[in-house]
Design an enzyme around this catalytic site. Sequence first.
Site, PDB file in Angstrom:
ATOM      1  N   GLY A 127     -12.814  20.541-127.108  1.00 26.53           N
ATOM      2  CA  GLY A 127     -12.480  21.814-127.874  1.00 26.53           C
ATOM      3  C   GLY A 127     -13.762  22.092-128.566  1.00 26.53           C
ATOM      4  O   GLY A 127     -13.925  23.282-128.871  1.00 26.53           O
ATOM      5  N   ASP A 128     -14.609  21.324-128.802  1.00 28.28           N
ATOM      6  CA  ASP A 128     -15.864  21.455-129.574  1.00 28.28           C
ATOM      7  C   ASP A 128     -16.848  20.592-129.379  1.00 28.28           C
ATOM      8  O   ASP A 128     -17.344  20.038-130.061  1.00 28.28           O
ATOM      9  CB  ASP A 128     -15.428  21.815-131.178  1.00 28.28           C
ATOM     10  CG  ASP A 128     -16.713  22.274-131.762  1.00 28.28           C
ATOM     11  OD1 ASP A 128     -17.572  22.944-131.315  1.00 28.28           O
ATOM     12  OD2 ASP A 128     -16.702  22.243-133.102  1.00 28.28           O
ATOM     13  N   LEU A 129     -17.017  20.446-128.002  1.00 25.30           N
ATOM     14  CA  LEU A 129     -18.199  19.220-127.629  1.00 25.30           C
ATOM     15  C   LEU A 129     -19.445  19.597-127.691  1.00 25.30           C
ATOM     16  O   LEU A 129     -19.938  20.713-127.068  1.00 25.30           O
ATOM     17  CB  LEU A 129     -17.757  18.884-126.065  1.00 25.30           C
ATOM     18  CG  LEU A 129     -18.383  17.597-125.682  1.00 25.30           C
ATOM     19  CD1 LEU A 129     -17.938  16.421-126.691  1.00 25.30           C
ATOM     20  CD2 LEU A 129     -17.929  17.319-124.214  1.00 25.30           C
TER      21      LEU A 129
END
Length: 201
Positions: A127-129
């Site tokens: 999701g927020d790599l």
Amino acid sequence: MLRWLAGRLSVPEVVATAETDHGAFMITRALPGDPLFTRIDAGKPVEGLFLEALRLVQAVPVAECPFDAGVFPRLTELDYLLAQGLAAEDIDLSPWPGLTGPEDLRAHLHATRPAEDSGEDPVFSHGDLGDSNILIDSRETLHFIDLGRGGRADRWLDIAFLCRNLREEVSAEAEQAFLRQLGRPDAPDRRRFFEQLDELF
């Protein structure tokens, strides 16, 4: 999310949680290692580490994943945030000259949302790599933090974030090298959609 991922991915262990009238709180154990941006700052190549991070995250089985991070819930969340004046204000639309502001971007996202029945099974998404949320220890083992937006999602969501990270913090050449090593045809329209979607969060 962290409790569900325990044993599936190297994430912080939850020690305690609490909720009061002033907010919710969580204590976790620290993970070993340094953020991957330290490798970038040192001028060391990271494309291979980004690929390994993507492989580890997308290897998490999603059949019983209780978290939906797909396009529909994200757009629904975005509609709510904009209606409540909670969306990000410092947006940069310069990469997409045809877009004029948050409402225009929202309309564009609804009109261009990827088909979720495209035939490709969803994967687990961080999701927020990116280089701030991937840690690497002295044994070159990768660990992950900040998974609040994780869940079942289009595989190109995390790829889009990693590509943007490489393009902005390393070079366009590093981004292209990463894409060539994915082992699948590129999907630039999907990558662009997820970059645009993230701009308002």
